[in-house]
Design an enzyme around this catalytic site. Structure first.
Site, PDB file in Angstrom:
ATOM      1  N   CYS A 159      -2.162  -0.958   7.418  1.00  0.00           N
ATOM      2  CA  CYS A 159      -1.449   0.325   7.389  1.00  0.00           C
ATOM      3  C   CYS A 159      -1.669   1.101   8.687  1.00  0.00           C
ATOM      4  O   CYS A 159      -0.763   1.787   9.160  1.00  0.00           O
ATOM      5  CB  CYS A 159      -1.878   1.146   6.183  1.00  0.00           C
ATOM      6  N   HIS A 175       0.838  -1.198   0.000  1.00  0.00           N
ATOM      7  CA  HIS A 175       0.000   0.000   0.000  1.00  0.00           C
ATOM      8  C   HIS A 175       0.874   1.249   0.000  1.00  0.00           C
ATOM      9  O   HIS A 175       2.049   1.209   0.367  1.00  0.00           O
ATOM     10  CB  HIS A 175      -0.921  -0.016   1.212  1.00  0.00           C
ATOM     11  N   GLU A 197       0.902   3.840   1.930  1.00  0.00           N
ATOM     12  CA  GLU A 197       1.418   4.183   3.250  1.00  0.00           C
ATOM     13  C   GLU A 197       2.629   3.317   3.596  1.00  0.00           C
ATOM     14  O   GLU A 197       3.618   3.803   4.151  1.00  0.00           O
ATOM     15  CB  GLU A 197       0.336   3.972   4.323  1.00  0.00           C
ATOM     16  N   CYS A 202      -6.050   1.187   5.592  1.00  0.00           N
ATOM     17  CA  CYS A 202      -6.620  -0.094   6.006  1.00  0.00           C
ATOM     18  C   CYS A 202      -6.059  -0.447   7.384  1.00  0.00           C
ATOM     19  O   CYS A 202      -5.180   0.242   7.906  1.00  0.00           O
ATOM     20  CB  CYS A 202      -6.276  -1.178   4.988  1.00  0.00           C
TER      21      CYS A 202
END
Length: 157
Positions: free
Chosen positions: A99, A68, A70, A96
């Site tokens: 993260c 992801h 992040e 999410c």
């Protein structure tokens, strides 16, 4: 937030383009976008396991070849030895749960996001952590222009 959307324009996920920018003391420390680890084939080239299996957004994060935005931003800061303690992260999509846990342990202190994400556990973990979150977005036309999804008229660049 414009820089987060610009980072998202580099994503090669066929389901969602997400960008992240970590800022500390008004300086950009790291950026990230969603995609596979360096040197591996892009999802747009080899297909999406999650799409093939019909997995809904916000579920079964482990069944994805990509990282992801992040995660990539946090990793980039680590690779280059940049402290992100007490920094802010601007993200085009709410983090999410995976993260969220990384953001908490990386000691970021604020999340500014543009779009929601269907992950109730992420919401609960952030509430418990006390990390400041706020939603901020740009006009749709500006997002499309930053991400290159619309053509600007002559003189609008």
């Amino acid at each position: 937030m414009r820089m987060a959307f610009l980072a998202a324009s580099r994503a090669n996920c066929i389901r969602r383009s997400v960008g992240a920018v970590i800022v500390k003391d008004n300086h950009v420390i790291a950026t990230g976008y969603n995609g596979p680890p360096s040197g591996l084939a892009n999802c747009s080239d080899v297909g999406c396991i999650r799409e093939d299996m019909g997995i809904r957004s916000g579920e079964r994060h482990e069944l994805c070849r990509g990282l992801h935005a992040e995660q990539n931003a946090i990793i980039q800061a680590a690779v280059y030895g940049s402290s992100i303690k007490n920094a802010k992260i601007y993200v085009t999509t709410h983090p999410c749960v995976v993260c969220a846990k990384m953001i908490i342990n990386a000691t970021l202190n604020e999340i500014i996001y543009a779009e929601g994400y269907p992950d109730e556990l992420s919401e609960l973990i952030f509430i418990e952590s006390g990390i400041k979150r706020r939603r901020f977005t740009l006009p749709t036309e500006e997002i499309e222009a930053v991400m290159g999804t619309v053509k600007l008229q002559p003189g609008e660049d």
